[in-house]
Enzyme design. Structure first.
Site, PDB file in Angstrom:
ATOM      1  N   GLY A 108       0.766  -1.239   0.000  1.00 66.44           N
ATOM      2  CA  GLY A 108       0.000   0.000   0.000  1.00 66.44           C
ATOM      3  C   GLY A 108       0.793   1.284   0.000  1.00 66.44           C
ATOM      4  O   GLY A 108       0.221   2.372  -0.110  1.00 66.44           O
ATOM      5  N   PRO A 131       4.389  -5.093  -1.064  1.00 69.21           N
ATOM      6  CA  PRO A 131       4.193  -3.924  -1.923  1.00 69.21           C
ATOM      7  C   PRO A 131       3.786  -4.313  -3.337  1.00 69.21           C
ATOM      8  O   PRO A 131       4.233  -5.335  -3.867  1.00 69.21           O
ATOM      9  CB  PRO A 131       5.575  -3.267  -1.931  1.00 69.21           C
ATOM     10  CG  PRO A 131       6.533  -4.373  -1.650  1.00 69.21           C
ATOM     11  CD  PRO A 131       5.809  -5.353  -0.773  1.00 69.21           C
ATOM     12  N   ARG A 148       2.121  -1.430  -5.964  1.00 74.37           N
ATOM     13  CA  ARG A 148       2.311  -0.166  -6.686  1.00 74.37           C
ATOM     14  C   ARG A 148       3.725   0.417  -6.549  1.00 74.37           C
ATOM     15  O   ARG A 148       4.303   0.868  -7.539  1.00 74.37           O
ATOM     16  CB  ARG A 148       1.302   0.860  -6.157  1.00 74.37           C
ATOM     17  CG  ARG A 148       1.293   2.173  -6.919  1.00 74.37           C
ATOM     18  CD  ARG A 148       0.437   3.220  -6.165  1.00 74.37           C
ATOM     19  NE  ARG A 148      -0.797   2.683  -5.690  1.00 74.37           N
ATOM     20  CZ  ARG A 148      -1.968   2.738  -6.353  1.00 74.37           C
ATOM     21  NH1 ARG A 148      -2.035   3.363  -7.502  1.00 74.37           N
ATOM     22  NH2 ARG A 148      -3.061   2.194  -5.838  1.00 74.37           N
ATOM     23  N   ARG A 185      -7.626   3.975 -14.258  1.00 73.52           N
ATOM     24  CA  ARG A 185      -7.540   4.709 -12.988  1.00 73.52           C
ATOM     25  C   ARG A 185      -8.205   6.093 -13.023  1.00 73.52           C
ATOM     26  O   ARG A 185      -8.889   6.447 -12.071  1.00 73.52           O
ATOM     27  CB  ARG A 185      -6.089   4.799 -12.500  1.00 73.52           C
ATOM     28  CG  ARG A 185      -5.458   3.422 -12.253  1.00 73.52           C
ATOM     29  CD  ARG A 185      -4.064   3.511 -11.640  1.00 73.52           C
ATOM     30  NE  ARG A 185      -4.117   4.047 -10.293  1.00 73.52           N
ATOM     31  CZ  ARG A 185      -3.839   5.287  -9.960  1.00 73.52           C
ATOM     32  NH1 ARG A 185      -3.415   6.149 -10.865  1.00 73.52           N
ATOM     33  NH2 ARG A 185      -3.960   5.682  -8.723  1.00 73.52           N
ATOM     34  N   CYS A 209     -17.004   5.118 -25.936  1.00 75.25           N
ATOM     35  CA  CYS A 209     -18.282   5.819 -25.838  1.00 75.25           C
ATOM     36  C   CYS A 209     -18.747   5.936 -24.390  1.00 75.25           C
ATOM     37  O   CYS A 209     -19.715   5.288 -23.983  1.00 75.25           O
ATOM     38  CB  CYS A 209     -19.323   5.098 -26.694  1.00 75.25           C
ATOM     39  SG  CYS A 209     -18.716   4.889 -28.362  1.00 75.25           S
TER      40      CYS A 209
END
Ligand SMILES: *Cc1c(COP(=O)(O)O)cnc(C)c1O
Length: 432
Positions: free
Chosen positions: A253, A291, A293, A329, A359
Site C-alpha cells: 500500500g 508492496p 504499486r 484509474r 463511448c
C-alpha cells in the site's frame, strides 16, 4: 487564471533528453514506431531499483534478514515482470487462483506465496493447498471453516493467518482504503482473538501468522505505525494464550508520486516499520511486506498517439488512441497521471482534456493539461506501471495493447498485442 503546475514524478527508467523521452536507452518514439500504439513500456532498471530499495532495508547491519518482500502481483502480473522479481529474490502475494497459476507458471517457490483475498472459492482454496503455499490469509470466520473443510477433503493441513481489520484511516481514496471498520476487508478487530481461539481448535488448521493491509496509495507512515501497534498488541495477547505466531504480514500500500504526492522513501519507510517491530520485542518474528504499486508504478508508461485535436467553446479535446480500456484509474478514481509529449515541439500550446475513443464521458485520461501537440504526435502517460494493463478491458471490442520491457538498449515484447479476431473466437452463433 494560472494554475499551479504539477511537477513530473521522479522516474529512474524514463528520462527526457534534448526534448526526446527515452525508456532507458531507447527513444519512446522508436518503440511506438516498431510496436504501434497504444503501448505499455516498462523499465527493468526501474523495477530492479525499487525492489532493491526494499530489500536493502530488509537486511540489518549484521546481515541478518529482518523481512521478506512479496510482490503483490495484482499491480502488474505480466510473467516477465514476475520473473524479474523472482530472480531478485521476491515472493508473491496472490489474490486469485489465476494469480496462483501465474506464480506457478514462472516456477516461484510455493513457500514464497501468500494467498490473500476476501472471497476465495473452495476451488481456489484447494488449488492453494495442493500447491503448498506458505500461508492463506483468512478474511472471515466463514472462510476459516471453509478452509478447514477443504483441507479435510484433501487430507492436508492449512497454514493460515488472520487478516486483521485494524480500523485505522489510511487517508487515501475511499475505493482503495481497506483498513476501516466499514470496509469489506479483514476480521473486525474485536473479533480477532475469538477467531484465533476458534482457529486453534480446528482439526486441519495451523495458525502461522497475522496479517493486515490497510489500503493503497498511502503517502504517510503514520497509519502503518498505528496498524502495526494494534497488530502487535494482538500478538502479545495471543502469546499469553499460548497461540504462537511465526510471521507478521504488514501488507502493502505504500504510495508513489504521480506528481504532487510526496510519499516516504521506500528504504526509510521499511526501516521505520521494522525498527518498530524490533523495539517492541518482536524482532524474532519473520516479517512479510507486500508492496505492489511502489515496486512497479513508476516503472511503466503508456504510449498513445494523438488522433484528433477538437477545439470547443468550453473545452478543447485531445483525442488519443488510448482510453479507459487501457488505463482505468482516471475513470475509476479520478486519478491523476502526468502526460508528456514524447517529442518536444515548437507549436502553440493549448489546454486540453485528453480523452479516448470509448463511448463513455468517463473515458478521460487527463483534464485541463497544457500541451504543445499536433495530430499524430505521441504522448506518454507516466506512472502507468501499476494497475494499468492489469485493469485493461476489451470494452468497445478493443484489443489490449502490447507490453514491452526495456532493458538497457534492448526492447522485448512481453505480451503481444491482441488480435481482433481473437476477441470473439470463443463466441458462438445460436443453431439455425
Ligand atoms: C493490493 C494488495 C497489496 C498491494 O497494494 P499496493 O497498494 O499495490 O502496494 C498488498 N496486499 C494485499 C492483500 C492487497 O490486496
Amino acid at each position: 487564471m494560472t494554475k499551479k503546475a504539477i511537477p513530473l514524478p521522479k522516474l529512474s527508467g524514463f528520462t527526457e533528453r534534448n526534448g526526446h523521452w527515452y525508456a532507458e536507452e531507447i527513444p519512446l518514439a522508436d518503440l511506438a514506431k516498431e510496436f504501434g500504439t497504444p503501448l505499455y513500456v516498462y523499465s527493468r532498471k526501474a523495477l530492479t531499483e525499487a525492489y532493491e530499495a526494499y530489500d536493502r532495508a530488509c537486511v540489518d547491519v549484521h546481515g541478518k534478514r529482518r523481512a521478506r518482500v512479496h510482490f503483490a502481483m495484482k499491480a502488474n502480473s505480466n510473467l516477465a515482470v514476475l520473473d524479474c522479481f523472482k530472480k531478485l529474490g521476491a515472493g508473491f502475494d496472490l489474490v486469485s487462483g489465476g494469480e496462483l497459476a501465474r506464480a506457478l507458471e514462472i516456477g516461484a517457490d510455493p513457500k514464497s506465496l501468500v494467498f490473500a483475498g476476501v472471497g476465495k472459492s473452495a476451488d481456489e482454496i484447494a488449488q492453494a493447498l495442493k500447491a503448498h503455499v506458505k500461508c492463506i490469509n483468512v478474511e472471515s470466520i466463514a472462510e476459516l471453516h471453509k478452509i478447514n473443510r477443504v483441507a479435510k477433503e484433501l487430507q492436508c493441513r492449512a497454514p493460515i493467518s488472520l487478516r486483521i481489520n485494524p480500523d485505522v484511516d489510511a487517508q487515501t481514496h475511499p475505493y482503495i482504503s481497506t483498513g476501516l471498520k466499514g470496509n469489506k476487508f479483514g476480521i473486525a478487530y474485536h473479533e480477532v482473538l475469538k477467531t484465533y481461539r476458534e482457529a486453534a481448535l480446528l482439526s486441519q488448521i495451523d495458525v502461522v501468522g497475522i496479517d493486515c493491509h490497510i489500503g493503497s496509495q498511502i503517502t504517510t507512515t503514520a497509519p502503518y505505525l498505528d496498524a502495526l501497534d494494534k497488530v502487535l498488541d494482538l500478538v502479545s495477547q495471543l502469546q499469553r494464550e499460548g497461540i504462537e505466531i511465526h510471521h507478521l504480514d504488514l501488507g502493502g500500500g505504500l504510495g508513489i508520486s504521480y506528481g504532487e504526492e510526496n510519499p516516504p522513501d521506500i528504504t526509510d519507510f521499511t526501516n521505520t516499520l521494522l525498527n518498530r517491530v524490533a523495539e517492541r520485542g518482536f524482532g524474532h518474528l519473520d516479517v512479510v511486506l507486500e508492496p505492489g504499486r511502489s515496486l512497479v508504478g513508476n516503472a511503466g508508461v503508456l504510449l498513445t498517439k494523438v488522433e484528433y485535436l477538437k477545439p470547443g467553446a468550453e473545452k478543447n479535446f485531445c483525442i488519443v488512441d488510448a482510453a479507459m480500456t487501457e488505463l482505468m484509474r482516471p475513470a475509476l478514481y479520478e486519478a491523476y497521471h502526468s502526460i508528456v509529449p514524447v517529442q518536444r515541439k515548437a507549436v502553440k500550446s493549448s489546454t486540453y482534456d485528453i480523452v479516448g475513443p470509448v463511448c463513455e464521458s468517463g473515458d478521460w485520461l487527463g483534464k485541463d493539461r497544457e500541451l504543445a501537440v499536433e495530430e499524430e504526435d505521441l504522448l506518454a502517460i507516466l506512472s502507468a506501471g501499476a494497475y494499468g494493463f492489469v485493469m485493461a478491458s476489451n470494452y468497445n471490442t478493443r484489443p489490449k495493447p502490447a507490453e514491452i520491457m526495456v532493458d538497457g538498449n534492448h526492447a522485448y515484447v512481453i505480451r503481444a498485442r491482441e488480435n481482433i479476431n481473437d476477441l470473439f473466437a470463443t463466441e458462438q452463433l445460436l443453431p439455425k
